[in-house]
Design a protein around this motif. Structure first.
Motif, PDB file in Angstrom:
ATOM      1  N   TRP A   1      39.161  18.721   5.384  1.00 20.94           N
ATOM      2  CA  TRP A   1      38.565  17.595   3.868  1.00 20.94           C
ATOM      3  C   TRP A   1      39.470  16.443   3.723  1.00 20.94           C
ATOM      4  CZ3 TRP A   1      33.886  15.269   6.329  1.00 20.94           C
ATOM      5  CH2 TRP A   1      33.315  14.506   5.355  1.00 20.94           C
ATOM      6  N   PHE A   2      40.438  17.937   2.820  1.00 20.89           N
ATOM      7  CA  PHE A   2      41.492  16.517   1.650  1.00 20.89           C
ATOM      8  C   PHE A   2      42.716  16.387   2.182  1.00 20.89           C
ATOM      9  CE2 PHE A   2      37.827  20.042   0.272  1.00 20.89           C
ATOM     10  CZ  PHE A   2      37.703  18.905  -0.838  1.00 20.89           C
ATOM     11  N   CYS A   3      43.219  17.040   3.484  1.00 19.68           N
ATOM     12  CA  CYS A   3      44.494  16.566   2.797  1.00 19.68           C
ATOM     13  C   CYS A   3      44.681  16.509   4.613  1.00 19.68           C
ATOM     14  CB  CYS A   3      45.504  17.698   2.649  1.00 19.68           C
ATOM     15  SG  CYS A   3      45.469  19.407   3.497  1.00 19.68           S
ATOM     16  N   ASN A   4      43.759  17.226   5.491  1.00 18.77           N
ATOM     17  CA  ASN A   4      43.856  16.027   7.361  1.00 18.77           C
ATOM     18  C   ASN A   4      45.276  17.092   7.560  1.00 18.77           C
ATOM     19  OD1 ASN A   4      42.469  14.952   8.472  1.00 18.77           O
ATOM     20  ND2 ASN A   4      44.671  13.319   8.533  1.00 18.77           N
ATOM     21  N   GLU A   5      45.677  18.003   6.837  1.00 17.34           N
ATOM     22  CA  GLU A   5      46.293  19.581   7.484  1.00 17.34           C
ATOM     23  C   GLU A   5      45.182  20.122   8.216  1.00 17.34           C
ATOM     24  OE1 GLU A   5      49.560  19.271   7.620  1.00 17.34           O
ATOM     25  OE2 GLU A   5      48.915  17.177   6.701  1.00 17.34           O
ATOM     26  N   ASP A   6      46.175  21.069   8.207  1.00 17.38           N
ATOM     27  CA  ASP A   6      45.410  22.346   9.206  1.00 17.38           C
ATOM     28  C   ASP A   6      44.687  23.153   7.776  1.00 17.38           C
ATOM     29  OD1 ASP A   6      45.450  22.724  11.111  1.00 17.38           O
ATOM     30  OD2 ASP A   6      47.224  23.998  11.970  1.00 17.38           O
ATOM     31  N   TRP A   7      43.241  23.625   8.114  1.00 14.26           N
ATOM     32  CA  TRP A   7      42.392  24.368   6.335  1.00 14.26           C
ATOM     33  C   TRP A   7      42.918  25.172   6.350  1.00 14.26           C
ATOM     34  CZ3 TRP A   7      39.190  23.330   2.939  1.00 14.26           C
ATOM     35  CH2 TRP A   7      38.440  24.611   2.005  1.00 14.26           C
ATOM     36  N   HIS A   8      43.284  25.794   5.012  1.00 18.05           N
ATOM     37  CA  HIS A   8      44.149  27.180   4.752  1.00 18.05           C
ATOM     38  C   HIS A   8      43.838  27.461   3.267  1.00 18.05           C
ATOM     39  CE1 HIS A   8      47.592  30.394   4.961  1.00 18.05           C
ATOM     40  NE2 HIS A   8      47.761  30.084   3.731  1.00 18.05           N
TER      41      HIS A   8
ATOM     42  N   TRP B   1      47.402  27.281  -0.912  1.00 21.28           N
ATOM     43  CA  TRP B   1      46.104  26.917  -0.136  1.00 21.28           C
ATOM     44  C   TRP B   1      46.624  26.000   0.714  1.00 21.28           C
ATOM     45  CZ3 TRP B   1      42.447  29.051  -2.962  1.00 21.28           C
ATOM     46  CH2 TRP B   1      42.093  29.310  -4.369  1.00 21.28           C
ATOM     47  N   CYS B   2      46.267  25.244   1.545  1.00 19.26           N
ATOM     48  CA  CYS B   2      46.641  23.915   1.777  1.00 19.26           C
ATOM     49  C   CYS B   2      47.155  23.095   0.908  1.00 19.26           C
ATOM     50  CB  CYS B   2      45.846  23.028   3.471  1.00 19.26           C
ATOM     51  SG  CYS B   2      44.732  22.456   2.925  1.00 19.26           S
ATOM     52  N   CYS B   3      46.484  22.675  -0.236  1.00 14.49           N
ATOM     53  CA  CYS B   3      46.448  21.500  -1.659  1.00 14.49           C
ATOM     54  C   CYS B   3      45.447  21.901  -1.910  1.00 14.49           C
ATOM     55  CB  CYS B   3      45.916  19.944  -0.467  1.00 14.49           C
ATOM     56  SG  CYS B   3      44.521  20.183   0.105  1.00 14.49           S
ATOM     57  N   GLU B   4      45.024  21.715  -3.537  1.00 18.58           N
ATOM     58  CA  GLU B   4      43.931  21.608  -4.640  1.00 18.58           C
ATOM     59  C   GLU B   4      42.999  21.005  -4.337  1.00 18.58           C
ATOM     60  OE1 GLU B   4      45.100  21.031  -7.953  1.00 18.58           O
ATOM     61  OE2 GLU B   4      47.096  22.211  -6.747  1.00 18.58           O
ATOM     62  N   GLY B   5      42.555  19.918  -3.606  1.00 11.67           N
ATOM     63  CA  GLY B   5      41.724  20.178  -2.602  1.00 11.67           C
ATOM     64  C   GLY B   5      40.522  21.614  -1.899  1.00 11.67           C
ATOM     65  N   ALA B   6      41.349  21.600  -1.391  1.00 17.03           N
ATOM     66  CA  ALA B   6      40.662  23.467  -0.875  1.00 17.03           C
ATOM     67  C   ALA B   6      40.528  23.981  -1.899  1.00 17.03           C
ATOM     68  CB  ALA B   6      41.933  23.820   0.025  1.00 17.03           C
ATOM     69  N   ARG B   7      41.739  24.391  -2.904  1.00 12.56           N
ATOM     70  CA  ARG B   7      41.760  25.291  -3.692  1.00 12.56           C
ATOM     71  C   ARG B   7      40.317  24.567  -4.442  1.00 12.56           C
ATOM     72  NH1 ARG B   7      41.743  24.254  -9.281  1.00 12.56           N
ATOM     73  NH2 ARG B   7      43.119  25.769 -10.449  1.00 12.56           N
ATOM     74  N   ASP B   8      39.994  23.584  -5.109  1.00 12.34           N
ATOM     75  CA  ASP B   8      38.812  23.239  -5.288  1.00 12.34           C
ATOM     76  C   ASP B   8      37.763  23.539  -5.195  1.00 12.34           C
ATOM     77  OD1 ASP B   8      40.432  21.816  -7.720  1.00 12.34           O
ATOM     78  OD2 ASP B   8      40.321  20.067  -7.372  1.00 12.34           O
ATOM     79  N   ASP B   9      37.472  23.146  -3.199  1.00 14.02           N
ATOM     80  CA  ASP B   9      36.297  23.683  -2.695  1.00 14.02           C
ATOM     81  C   ASP B   9      36.050  25.290  -2.967  1.00 14.02           C
ATOM     82  OD1 ASP B   9      34.106  22.824  -1.484  1.00 14.02           O
ATOM     83  OD2 ASP B   9      35.533  23.192   0.820  1.00 14.02           O
ATOM     84  N   MET B  10      36.914  26.095  -2.827  1.00 12.84           N
ATOM     85  CA  MET B  10      37.197  27.810  -3.206  1.00 12.84           C
ATOM     86  C   MET B  10      36.393  27.769  -4.619  1.00 12.84           C
ATOM     87  SD  MET B  10      37.837  29.808  -1.269  1.00 12.84           S
ATOM     88  CE  MET B  10      38.090  31.359  -1.432  1.00 12.84           C
ATOM     89  N   ILE B  11      36.636  26.705  -5.273  1.00 14.66           N
ATOM     90  CA  ILE B  11      36.558  27.802  -6.737  1.00 14.66           C
ATOM     91  C   ILE B  11      34.571  27.407  -6.879  1.00 14.66           C
ATOM     92  CG2 ILE B  11      36.211  26.998  -9.474  1.00 14.66           C
ATOM     93  CD1 ILE B  11      39.370  26.108  -8.691  1.00 14.66           C
TER      94      ILE B  11
END
Ligand code: ZN
Length: 261
Positions: free
Chosen positions: A16-23, A39-49
């Motif tokens: 949702w954040f970086c438009n790459e494959d979710w990782h 992580w694919c990006c900081e957005g995915a990291r924050d989502d995980m937190i």
């Protein structure tokens, strides 16, 4: 990216954040607990937190996390979190074990606010998160003078390691109180009790079925003339919590003719 598929990813989805494959993956695990995450990006990291925070109060989320973590690492865990130094660490969940008096004493002296250990000792329990001891319950004969010591046991100290990240000690108090009550019940005690300060909420006690049983008057023990002792614990009024364990068997009274005369 919804929180649910942070743990429950079945196929390649766009982030949702970086438009790459979710990782989101565990890249490395070292020193038994430290994680290097990928992580694919900081957005995915924050989502995980955020998902980790939410899973604290959501059994369904915790199951998803446990499955995801197991698939990634082959290990069983309850959660993961960021410690004081900003590193990701694994929360393996808690196991309760018996503990010897000297080890319980050492832990309480180091970790408890009062630092002292009470006089009576029957047995003790410890809470472990992985290889780290994070809490201790000291159980002994009740401190109060007028309680029935044969049928009653007391959790007279409960210490949790305040230095360790809160997520590693999460639920440790409840689990220690719960395990102490089960053991006391097996040993035939009628009641288990403990005292907490006025400021403490008693939430971890009520969570495992203990109930509020009144206040103590408080006051300084050092003022008693019969004994000379230092005040080692706060002498403010305290709340007593109890859990009934085994129903007392009342003695059968037979009315013999002798008694009725
Ligand atoms: Zn991303």
């Amino acid at each position: 990216m919804s929180i649910d598929n942070a743990f429950n990813q079945t196929d390649k989805e766009r982030c949702w954040f970086c438009n790459e494959d979710w990782h989101v993956a565990v890249f490395d695990l070292f020193d038994a607990r430290k994680l290097q995450m990928d992580w694919c990006c900081e957005g995915a990291r924050d989502d995980m937190i955020q998902a980790m925070e939410d899973s604290r109060h959501d059994m369904y989320q915790r199951k998803h996390f446990a499955q995801w973590f197991y698939n990634d690492t082959g290990l069983k865990a309850r959660s993961m979190c960021i410690d004081q130094s900003g590193e990701w660490i694994v929360d393996y969940g808690l196991t309760i074990r018996q503990i010897s008096q000297p080890i319980a004493k050492g832990f309480i002296q180091k970790k408890h606010a009062f630092g002292s250990t009470p006089a009576g000792w029957k047995w003790g329990l410890s809470a472990w998160n992985g290889n780290d001891m994070v809490g201790v319950a000291w159980c002994g004969r009740p401190v109060g003078r007028y309680t029935d010591r044969l049928k009653r046991i007391e959790v007279s100290r409960l210490a949790v390691d305040r230095q360790s990240p809160t997520s590693l000690t999460w639920n440790a108090c409840s689990q220690l109180y719960g395990a102490a009550a089960r053991r006391a019940k097996n040993e035939g005690y009628h009641t288990i009790q403990t005292y907490i300060t006025e400021e403490e909420e008693g939430t971890s006690l009520r969570a495992v079925g203990w109930t509020f049983d009144g206040m103590t008057k408080g006051g300084s023990r050092a003022g008693q003339k019969s004994r000379i002792r230092r005040d080692v614990a706060p002498t403010c009024p305290k709340k007593r919590y109890v859990k009934k364990l085994n129903t007392p068997v009342l003695p059968q009274i037979t009315f013999t003719e002798e008694l009725l005369k």
